[in-house]
Design a protein around this motif. Structure first.
Motif, PDB file in Angstrom:
ATOM      1  N   PRO A 221     -48.309   0.694  -9.133  1.00 47.45           N
ATOM      2  CA  PRO A 221     -47.577   0.233 -10.320  1.00 47.45           C
ATOM      3  C   PRO A 221     -46.514  -0.840 -10.066  1.00 47.45           C
ATOM      4  O   PRO A 221     -45.914  -1.322 -11.031  1.00 47.45           O
ATOM      5  CB  PRO A 221     -46.939   1.524 -10.855  1.00 47.45           C
ATOM      6  N   SER A 222     -46.287  -1.212  -8.825  1.00 43.68           N
ATOM      7  CA  SER A 222     -45.387  -2.356  -8.592  1.00 43.68           C
ATOM      8  C   SER A 222     -45.984  -3.612  -9.221  1.00 43.68           C
ATOM      9  O   SER A 222     -45.261  -4.557  -9.558  1.00 43.68           O
ATOM     10  CB  SER A 222     -45.172  -2.585  -7.094  1.00 43.68           C
ATOM     11  N   GLY A 223     -47.311  -3.620  -9.341  1.00 47.46           N
ATOM     12  CA  GLY A 223     -47.998  -4.757  -9.940  1.00 47.46           C
ATOM     13  C   GLY A 223     -48.160  -5.941  -9.014  1.00 47.46           C
ATOM     14  O   GLY A 223     -48.691  -6.982  -9.422  1.00 47.46           O
ATOM     15  N   VAL A 224     -47.729  -5.814  -7.766  1.00 50.51           N
ATOM     16  CA  VAL A 224     -47.863  -6.920  -6.812  1.00 50.51           C
ATOM     17  C   VAL A 224     -49.329  -7.043  -6.407  1.00 50.51           C
ATOM     18  O   VAL A 224     -49.955  -6.062  -6.002  1.00 50.51           O
ATOM     19  CB  VAL A 224     -46.977  -6.691  -5.582  1.00 50.51           C
ATOM     20  N   LEU A 225     -49.868  -8.251  -6.528  1.00 47.98           N
ATOM     21  CA  LEU A 225     -51.270  -8.487  -6.188  1.00 47.98           C
ATOM     22  C   LEU A 225     -51.401  -9.026  -4.770  1.00 47.98           C
ATOM     23  O   LEU A 225     -50.558  -9.789  -4.305  1.00 47.98           O
ATOM     24  CB  LEU A 225     -51.900  -9.469  -7.175  1.00 47.98           C
ATOM     25  N   SER A 226     -52.498  -8.653  -4.110  1.00 47.20           N
ATOM     26  CA  SER A 226     -52.775  -9.123  -2.754  1.00 47.20           C
ATOM     27  C   SER A 226     -54.284  -9.192  -2.555  1.00 47.20           C
ATOM     28  O   SER A 226     -55.061  -8.633  -3.353  1.00 47.20           O
ATOM     29  CB  SER A 226     -52.137  -8.185  -1.723  1.00 47.20           C
ATOM     30  N   PRO A 227     -54.755  -9.888  -1.510  1.00 50.55           N
ATOM     31  CA  PRO A 227     -56.192 -10.029  -1.290  1.00 50.55           C
ATOM     32  C   PRO A 227     -56.910  -8.690  -1.161  1.00 50.55           C
ATOM     33  O   PRO A 227     -56.372  -7.716  -0.628  1.00 50.55           O
ATOM     34  CB  PRO A 227     -56.254 -10.831   0.014  1.00 50.55           C
ATOM     35  N   TYR A 228     -58.149  -8.677  -1.657  1.00 50.64           N
ATOM     36  CA  TYR A 228     -58.922  -7.432  -1.735  1.00 50.64           C
ATOM     37  C   TYR A 228     -60.403  -7.809  -1.752  1.00 50.64           C
ATOM     38  O   TYR A 228     -60.790  -8.854  -2.278  1.00 50.64           O
ATOM     39  CB  TYR A 228     -58.522  -6.700  -3.025  1.00 50.64           C
ATOM     40  N   LYS A 229     -61.236  -6.971  -1.158  1.00 52.89           N
ATOM     41  CA  LYS A 229     -62.687  -7.171  -1.190  1.00 52.89           C
ATOM     42  C   LYS A 229     -63.360  -5.941  -1.779  1.00 52.89           C
ATOM     43  O   LYS A 229     -62.913  -4.813  -1.549  1.00 52.89           O
ATOM     44  CB  LYS A 229     -63.235  -7.408   0.223  1.00 52.89           C
ATOM     45  N   PHE A 230     -64.432  -6.160  -2.540  1.00 44.98           N
ATOM     46  CA  PHE A 230     -65.176  -5.040  -3.093  1.00 44.98           C
ATOM     47  C   PHE A 230     -66.601  -5.484  -3.381  1.00 44.98           C
ATOM     48  O   PHE A 230     -66.959  -6.656  -3.190  1.00 44.98           O
ATOM     49  CB  PHE A 230     -64.501  -4.510  -4.368  1.00 44.98           C
ATOM     50  N   SER A 231     -67.425  -4.562  -3.837  1.00 42.61           N
ATOM     51  CA  SER A 231     -68.812  -4.893  -4.152  1.00 42.61           C
ATOM     52  C   SER A 231     -69.035  -4.858  -5.657  1.00 42.61           C
ATOM     53  O   SER A 231     -68.520  -3.976  -6.350  1.00 42.61           O
ATOM     54  CB  SER A 231     -69.764  -3.912  -3.469  1.00 42.61           C
ATOM     55  N   ARG A 232     -69.748  -5.834  -6.171  1.00 43.46           N
ATOM     56  CA  ARG A 232     -70.200  -5.822  -7.556  1.00 43.46           C
ATOM     57  C   ARG A 232     -71.503  -5.030  -7.636  1.00 43.46           C
ATOM     58  O   ARG A 232     -72.174  -4.805  -6.622  1.00 43.46           O
ATOM     59  CB  ARG A 232     -70.445  -7.249  -8.050  1.00 43.46           C
ATOM     60  N   ARG A 233     -71.878  -4.638  -8.853  1.00 41.81           N
ATOM     61  CA  ARG A 233     -73.138  -3.936  -9.023  1.00 41.81           C
ATOM     62  C   ARG A 233     -74.302  -4.887  -8.772  1.00 41.81           C
ATOM     63  O   ARG A 233     -74.164  -6.119  -8.862  1.00 41.81           O
ATOM     64  CB  ARG A 233     -73.235  -3.343 -10.426  1.00 41.81           C
ATOM     65  N   ALA A 234     -75.436  -4.314  -8.471  1.00 43.73           N
ATOM     66  CA  ALA A 234     -76.642  -5.120  -8.282  1.00 43.73           C
ATOM     67  C   ALA A 234     -77.035  -5.775  -9.601  1.00 43.73           C
ATOM     68  O   ALA A 234     -76.776  -5.238 -10.679  1.00 43.73           O
ATOM     69  CB  ALA A 234     -77.788  -4.244  -7.774  1.00 43.73           C
ATOM     70  N   LEU A 235     -77.653  -6.933  -9.517  1.00 44.48           N
ATOM     71  CA  LEU A 235     -78.065  -7.681 -10.693  1.00 44.48           C
ATOM     72  C   LEU A 235     -79.185  -6.951 -11.426  1.00 44.48           C
ATOM     73  O   LEU A 235     -80.250  -6.700 -10.863  1.00 44.48           O
ATOM     74  CB  LEU A 235     -78.537  -9.072 -10.275  1.00 44.48           C
ATOM     75  N   GLY A 236     -78.951  -6.593 -12.687  1.00 48.23           N
ATOM     76  CA  GLY A 236     -79.974  -5.964 -13.506  1.00 48.23           C
ATOM     77  C   GLY A 236     -80.813  -7.001 -14.232  1.00 48.23           C
ATOM     78  O   GLY A 236     -80.488  -8.191 -14.242  1.00 48.23           O
ATOM     79  N   LYS A 237     -81.863  -6.547 -14.877  1.00 42.00           N
ATOM     80  CA  LYS A 237     -82.803  -7.491 -15.511  1.00 42.00           C
ATOM     81  C   LYS A 237     -82.168  -8.284 -16.658  1.00 42.00           C
ATOM     82  O   LYS A 237     -82.601  -9.398 -16.973  1.00 42.00           O
ATOM     83  CB  LYS A 237     -84.045  -6.754 -16.012  1.00 42.00           C
ATOM     84  N   ASP A 238     -81.120  -7.734 -17.282  1.00 45.66           N
ATOM     85  CA  ASP A 238     -80.458  -8.419 -18.393  1.00 45.66           C
ATOM     86  C   ASP A 238     -79.130  -9.050 -17.995  1.00 45.66           C
ATOM     87  O   ASP A 238     -78.373  -9.499 -18.857  1.00 45.66           O
ATOM     88  CB  ASP A 238     -80.206  -7.429 -19.540  1.00 45.66           C
ATOM     89  N   ASP A 239     -78.859  -9.086 -16.700  1.00 42.74           N
ATOM     90  CA  ASP A 239     -77.550  -9.537 -16.225  1.00 42.74           C
ATOM     91  C   ASP A 239     -77.512 -11.003 -15.827  1.00 42.74           C
ATOM     92  O   ASP A 239     -78.524 -11.591 -15.419  1.00 42.74           O
ATOM     93  CB  ASP A 239     -77.119  -8.716 -15.001  1.00 42.74           C
ATOM     94  N   VAL A 240     -76.297 -11.542 -15.909  1.00 39.21           N
ATOM     95  CA  VAL A 240     -75.978 -12.871 -15.398  1.00 39.21           C
ATOM     96  C   VAL A 240     -74.961 -12.696 -14.278  1.00 39.21           C
ATOM     97  O   VAL A 240     -73.970 -11.983 -14.438  1.00 39.21           O
ATOM     98  CB  VAL A 240     -75.383 -13.754 -16.511  1.00 39.21           C
ATOM     99  N   SER A 241     -75.207 -13.320 -13.133  1.00 36.59           N
ATOM    100  CA  SER A 241     -74.233 -13.350 -12.043  1.00 36.59           C
ATOM    101  C   SER A 241     -73.531 -14.696 -12.109  1.00 36.59           C
ATOM    102  O   SER A 241     -74.169 -15.755 -12.032  1.00 36.59           O
ATOM    103  CB  SER A 241     -74.919 -13.171 -10.683  1.00 36.59           C
ATOM    104  N   LEU A 242     -72.239 -14.636 -12.276  1.00 35.81           N
ATOM    105  CA  LEU A 242     -71.448 -15.824 -12.564  1.00 35.81           C
ATOM    106  C   LEU A 242     -70.481 -16.118 -11.429  1.00 35.81           C
ATOM    107  O   LEU A 242     -69.668 -15.271 -11.059  1.00 35.81           O
ATOM    108  CB  LEU A 242     -70.666 -15.575 -13.865  1.00 35.81           C
ATOM    109  N   LYS A 243     -70.589 -17.309 -10.850  1.00 34.54           N
ATOM    110  CA  LYS A 243     -69.586 -17.776  -9.886  1.00 34.54           C
ATOM    111  C   LYS A 243     -68.357 -18.191 -10.682  1.00 34.54           C
ATOM    112  O   LYS A 243     -68.414 -19.119 -11.501  1.00 34.54           O
ATOM    113  CB  LYS A 243     -70.121 -18.961  -9.087  1.00 34.54           C
TER     114      LYS A 243
END
Length: 355
Positions: free
Chosen positions: A18-40
């Motif tokens: 809750p300090s709200g301070v942002l910092s670098p982070y890595k995570f995984s997005r869900r796999a691309l589904g048939k109706d999905d758009v992957s957006l850079k």
């Protein structure tokens, strides 16, 4: 199916507490589904909602939290059933990324009012139970229904704030017919939302009056944004001169303020729309009943009106006032935004600074 989403390949900045301070982070997005758009993601606007949930002001934040719901970017991959977009298209994503798609509101393309609740772009719970993460990140995977085509030639940095700040004022203005040339509009507040209301009002052919507590904003309102009139709301004489002169008022102020003085400025059958979030709304019934006035509220908008707004902005060369920043400046930017020290929207250059 794409191989994306099986490893922590999405770079982001996140709040961890809750300090709200942002910092670098890595995570995984869900796999691309048939109706999905992957957006850079190339750009992401900075909204006050990013502060609210980063700092857990509503008590429902889920950490680590990746903010950002004013997203613009370029399609890098599409699912097998996607028909509206192709690789290379310029696309935007706004405040929600899912809805039930079955209720009367979804069927009418008013998904923001979905009966089961639309799924917020960040800090929401998606259909698969995952927690959504927003646009302070390198890419995002979204069902094509909740993606919007950014017209050719419209700058991606400028498009980002339209997906929240822009649509929040455009939607109620169109719904309540605040697009009639020659009519008069009052705009309360001249921040990220208010300056867009002025721009839309002028594009619609309205006579626009900015109602503000800050005399320092007068020159910008009149010369910079093209407003027709500027009134300091604490000046009783200036307010008296506006009595019963406005057809419409759009109130973008989230700080607590009185409502009766503003309602007195409306003509008979005038419309007052609130898009800010003060802690309470209080006015005398006489302010409403005498003069047959309408008070309404609004949030963002459904998919149909969002696309309409983007096309309208491109056709009329309407661009939000922005200050482009690198992601490394985000904590300072959030502090400045809380102090209203920005004209009028921070936009993060994700593509060139998030490495």
């Amino acid at each position: 199916m794409s191989s994306e989403g099986v490893k922590d390949d999405c770079l982001a900045w996140a709040a961890g507490d809750p300090s709200g301070v942002l910092s670098p982070y890595k995570f995984s997005r869900r796999a691309l589904g048939k109706d999905d758009v992957s957006l850079k993601i190339t750009h992401c606007g900075v909204c006050y909602a990013d502060v609210i949930w980063s700092k857990n002001k509503h008590g429902d934040s889920r950490y680590p939290l990746v903010p950002g719901h004013e997203i613009a970017g370029i399609v890098k991959e599409i699912g097998s059933s996607v028909s509206n977009f192709k690789v290379g298209d310029h696309v935007g994503v706004g405040t929600y990324v899912n809805s039930c798609r079955e209720c009367e509101y979804c069927n009418d393309k008013e998904e923001v009012s979905c009966e089961k609740g639309s799924v917020f772009t960040f800090n929401g719970i998606d259909a698969d139970g995952s927690i959504t993460k927003g646009g302070y990140s390198s890419y995002i995977v979204v069902h094509e229904r909740y993606c919007f085509r950014i017209p050719d030639g419209y700058p991606l940095a400028s498009a980002a704030p339209l997906l929240c700040a822009g649509i929040t004022v455009y939607n109620p203005m169109v719904r309540h017919k605040m697009n009639q040339p020659g009519k008069s509009l009052g705009v309360i507040g001249l921040g990220g939302l208010g300056h867009m209301a002025v721009k839309f009002g002028k594009a619609f052919g309205l006579k626009v009056t900015v109602l503000s507590t800050s005399v320092s904003k007068k020159e910008e309102a009149l010369s910079g944004l093209g407003a027709d009139n500027f009134v300091i709301t604490s000046d009783q004489e200036q307010m008296k001169a506006l009595y019963k002169s406005l057809d419409f008022i759009i109130d973008t102020a989230s700080g607590d303020h009185p409502f009766d003085p503003y309602l007195s400025l409306l003509k008979t059958a005038g419309v007052f729309v609130l898009v800010g979030f003060p802690s309470e709304v209080k006015f005398s019934p006489a302010s409403l009943n005498i003069g047959m006035k309408t008070v309404a509220g609004s949030i963002t908008g459904g998919t149909r009106v969002i696309q309409e707004m983007l096309d309208f902005c491109a056709a009329n060369k309407i661009y939000p006032g922005i200050e482009v920043i690198p992601i490394q400046y985000i904590n300072e930017a959030l502090e400045r935004m809380v102090k209203n020290d920005v004209k009028y929207r921070f936009v993060i250059d994700i593509e060139n600074s998030l490495k």
